[in-house]
Design an enzyme around this catalytic site. Sequence first.
Site, mmCIF file in Angstrom:
data_model
loop_
_atom_site.group_PDB
_atom_site.id
_atom_site.type_symbol
_atom_site.label_atom_id
_atom_site.label_comp_id
_atom_site.label_asym_id
_atom_site.label_seq_id
_atom_site.Cartn_x
_atom_site.Cartn_y
_atom_site.Cartn_z
ATOM 1 N N THR A 58 -35.740 -22.998 -38.554
ATOM 2 C CA THR A 58 -34.925 -22.107 -37.752
ATOM 3 C C THR A 58 -33.493 -22.351 -38.168
ATOM 4 O O THR A 58 -33.198 -23.415 -38.708
ATOM 5 C CB THR A 58 -35.129 -22.487 -36.261
ATOM 6 O OG1 THR A 58 -36.430 -22.059 -35.864
ATOM 7 C CG2 THR A 58 -34.129 -21.854 -35.337
ATOM 8 N N ARG B 170 -47.058 -13.987 -32.320
ATOM 9 C CA ARG B 170 -46.608 -15.232 -31.688
ATOM 10 C C ARG B 170 -45.072 -15.259 -31.630
ATOM 11 O O ARG B 170 -44.387 -14.942 -32.593
ATOM 12 C CB ARG B 170 -47.127 -16.414 -32.491
ATOM 13 C CG ARG B 170 -46.672 -17.786 -31.998
ATOM 14 C CD ARG B 170 -45.470 -18.294 -32.771
ATOM 15 N NE ARG B 170 -45.065 -19.623 -32.363
ATOM 16 C CZ ARG B 170 -43.918 -20.182 -32.720
ATOM 17 N NH1 ARG B 170 -43.084 -19.541 -33.482
ATOM 18 N NH2 ARG B 170 -43.605 -21.384 -32.308
ATOM 19 N N VAL B 171 -44.542 -15.622 -30.466
ATOM 20 C CA VAL B 171 -43.088 -15.769 -30.301
ATOM 21 C C VAL B 171 -42.824 -17.197 -29.826
ATOM 22 O O VAL B 171 -43.460 -17.668 -28.876
ATOM 23 C CB VAL B 171 -42.542 -14.756 -29.264
ATOM 24 C CG1 VAL B 171 -41.049 -14.989 -29.031
ATOM 25 C CG2 VAL B 171 -42.793 -13.331 -29.738
ATOM 26 N N GLY B 172 -41.907 -17.877 -30.485
ATOM 27 C CA GLY B 172 -41.573 -19.252 -30.109
ATOM 28 C C GLY B 172 -40.381 -19.317 -29.179
ATOM 29 O O GLY B 172 -40.110 -18.394 -28.402
ATOM 30 N N ASP B 173 -39.659 -20.417 -29.255
ATOM 31 C CA ASP B 173 -38.533 -20.667 -28.357
ATOM 32 C C ASP B 173 -37.266 -19.920 -28.754
ATOM 33 O O ASP B 173 -36.381 -19.705 -27.919
ATOM 34 C CB ASP B 173 -38.210 -22.168 -28.366
ATOM 35 C CG ASP B 173 -37.857 -22.642 -29.783
ATOM 36 O OD1 ASP B 173 -38.701 -22.489 -30.683
ATOM 37 O OD2 ASP B 173 -36.726 -23.119 -29.986
ATOM 38 N N GLY C 117 -37.442 -26.695 -33.960
ATOM 39 C CA GLY C 117 -38.547 -27.638 -33.803
ATOM 40 C C GLY C 117 -39.803 -26.932 -33.323
ATOM 41 O O GLY C 117 -39.965 -25.716 -33.514
ATOM 42 N N GLY D 142 -41.822 -24.895 -31.368
ATOM 43 C CA GLY D 142 -41.361 -23.886 -30.421
ATOM 44 C C GLY D 142 -42.091 -23.893 -29.092
ATOM 45 O O GLY D 142 -41.488 -23.687 -28.044
HETATM 46 N N1 ASP Z 1 -38.674 -23.304 -33.232
HETATM 47 C C1 ASP Z 1 -39.195 -22.421 -34.232
HETATM 48 C C2 ASP Z 1 -40.349 -21.661 -33.674
HETATM 49 O O1 ASP Z 1 -41.163 -22.256 -32.984
HETATM 50 C C3 ASP Z 1 -39.637 -23.100 -35.481
HETATM 51 C C4 ASP Z 1 -38.738 -24.210 -35.961
HETATM 52 O O2 ASP Z 1 -37.625 -24.367 -35.517
HETATM 53 O O3 ASP Z 1 -39.169 -24.941 -36.869
HETATM 54 O O4 ASP Z 1 -40.510 -20.501 -33.941
#
Ligand code: ASP
Length: 287
Positions: A151, A179-182, A203, A205
Amino acid sequence: MADGRWAIAVHGGACRIPSALQAPRREGCAAAAEAGRMILERGGSALEAVKTAVCLLEDDPAFNAGRGSVANADGEVEMDAGIMDGATLDVGAVACVRFLYNPVETAHAMLREPPVLLVGAGAEAFASSRGIAEAREPVRPATPCGSDHDTVGCVARDREGHVAAATSTGGLAGTLAGRVGDAPLPGCGFYAEDGIGAVSLSGDGEAIARMLLAARVMRALETTGAKAAAAAIFDPMARLGAEAGVILLDREGAIGIAHNSPQFAAAYVREGMDPVSAIVWEQDDVR
Ligand code: ASP
């Protein structure tokens, strides 16, 4: 609060960085911080600085965001981004966009609109209604030398004492479509509030979202200094066996950087000091 001291920090993802990407990521973070510095030094806003820095990182194929995004399980790129104006608490965010090279630009255009988050075709239609150039074809996945997640992000404080934060990602390689992360969720992958500070994360998510990690860091910033607030990511991530990296700044522009991932590409610069960039950070590396 408005003591005139500007500051900016950027990151290029918390993970184990493949050796071929270590120098490009460090240099890319330094270049993005420099672009933000030029804006802040001439009196530009924190919001403009974070948008510009994140657009640069999205344009750099060394990072998993924008042009450097990884493929999901269907072999497609789906990108997420969010931005927050600490002065007004306006948030703009997009998720699962496929045709936008700079998702943060569309997130920025949404700041003064009622919705906080638009996904997929709705976000892309909004972008074209604002004259933001869409790719004719979906953004193609980056070459296999890229890392499998990551990210980019930025936090800044301007001379007026306003703060802003932005985060943008290509998400996790091989993940389920949709899929949607943080990254596009305020209080999870980013947050900014004048009088408190600003934060951007990278990190795992799902773990970051489950722990509302940006919100926890903001709460820590209300009562402790920047370094201690950055360390607030460690216990929640350890509890879930997860990895994260954080950049933040407090209301006065003091910077905090911490990670429990093997590496975390990041750079920062404040008024009156030389820029610093690295891929591994100890607590005392941030002055
Ligand atoms: N946080 C991001 C996500 O989960 C991935 C990452 O930062 O490595 O989409």
